[in-house]
Design an enzyme around this catalytic site. Structure first.
Site, mmCIF file in Angstrom:
data_model
loop_
_atom_site.group_PDB
_atom_site.id
_atom_site.type_symbol
_atom_site.label_atom_id
_atom_site.label_comp_id
_atom_site.label_asym_id
_atom_site.label_seq_id
_atom_site.Cartn_x
_atom_site.Cartn_y
_atom_site.Cartn_z
ATOM 1 N N GLY A 83 16.467 15.595 -16.359
ATOM 2 C CA GLY A 83 16.837 15.057 -15.048
ATOM 3 C C GLY A 83 15.624 14.528 -14.328
ATOM 4 O O GLY A 83 14.562 14.351 -14.924
ATOM 5 N N ASN A 84 15.791 14.231 -13.047
ATOM 6 C CA ASN A 84 14.654 13.748 -12.263
ATOM 7 C C ASN A 84 14.770 14.213 -10.823
ATOM 8 O O ASN A 84 15.722 14.890 -10.453
ATOM 9 C CB ASN A 84 14.535 12.220 -12.370
ATOM 10 N N ARG A 85 13.804 13.844 -10.001
ATOM 11 C CA ARG A 85 13.661 14.426 -8.660
ATOM 12 C C ARG A 85 14.472 13.738 -7.571
ATOM 13 O O ARG A 85 14.366 14.101 -6.409
ATOM 14 C CB ARG A 85 12.177 14.390 -8.261
#
Ligand code: CTP
Ligand code: CA
Length: 229
Positions: free
Chosen positions: A33-35
């Site tokens: 995933g990412n932020r």
């Protein structure tokens, strides 16, 4: 409803916004995933509602309350986001890709949880590139409608400045507007404040001073409205 005294310049317009960050599952419990928090996408949605638009948000893993009056469609992966965006964009007047799709996904999904082995050898994960939704949205457009907006988080490096990278990206993507965040030094992610530059394919540059994501959202809609017929 509180209309913030905003111009009602999106009445009768349908806008579609992607928000959040996609997840690519490796097995039933793990993902890449990412932020991205979805704050900027939701701020864009609220601002569009305040200006009278009919608003759909395709929301990838956003854990924020849904803005009032917005149709929120939850998705998880880049492929799901892609399908929902392409569908929703068909009769839209504006499309904003504020989401952060994962650039890569595991080449295969393993049905059962990946286990550690007694020999301590870590598994190798093979990644494949995800489709570029923004590029597909531009390719699917038949005329000048919808107005298409991309976002880019950039850092300057040895080869180019933030703006040079952004200009190149805008040209590569073929969208009408690119909202550029400078993410050096941990700025922007998960924060209420942001700062940005809005670049137009026509060469225009609008600098947005540091401030709430709501203010940037209205600046983006100002630029979009100018480009609507
Ligand atoms: N985007 C997209 N589909 C992808 C990746 C990105 O639609 N698979 C969109 C993002 O939502 C954003 C814009 O493209 O609006 C720019 O995203 P960015 O990650 O900056 O671009 P990339 O082409 O992925 O380039 P980079 O290698 O810098 O990550
Ligand atoms: Ca990317």
């Amino acid at each position: 409803a509180v209309l913030e005294g905003r111009p009602q310049d999106l009445v009768g317009r349908r806008v579609v916004i992607s928000a959040g960050g996609t997840r690519e599952f490796l097995d039933p419990v793990r993902f890449l995933g990412n932020r991205s928090s979805g704050r900027q996408g939701f701020a864009l949605a609220e601002a569009a509602v305040a200006r009278g638009a009919q608003v759909t948000v395709i929301a990838a893993n956003v854990s924020l309350p849904s803005p009032a009056g917005v149709d929120v469609v939850p998705v998880v992966s880049t492929e799901e986001l892609r399908q929902q965006m392409l569908r929703a964009a068909v009769d839209a007047d504006a499309v904003v890709m504020a989401a952060a799709p994962a650039d890569f996904r595991p080449a295969e999904f393993v049905d059962a949880k990946i286990k550690k082995t007694p020999d301590g050898v870590a598994p190798q994960i093979h990644l494949v590139e995800n489709p570029d939704i923004l590029v597909e949205l531009v390719a699917a457009r038949t005329s000048k409608s919808p107005v298409i907006v991309g976002f880019a988080a950039e850092t300057g490096d040895a080869t180019a400045t933030v703006i040079e990278h952004a200009r190149a990206k805008l040209a590569r993507k073929g969208c009408d507007l690119l909202v550029v965040n400078d993410v050096s030094e941990g700025k922007v992610f998960g924060r209420d404040d942001t700062e940005a530059v809005v670049l137009g394919a026509d060469g225009s540059v609008v600098e947005v001073p540091p401030g709430p994501k709501r203010v940037l959202a209205h600046t983006v809609w100002d630029s979009v409205v100018q480009r609507m017929d």
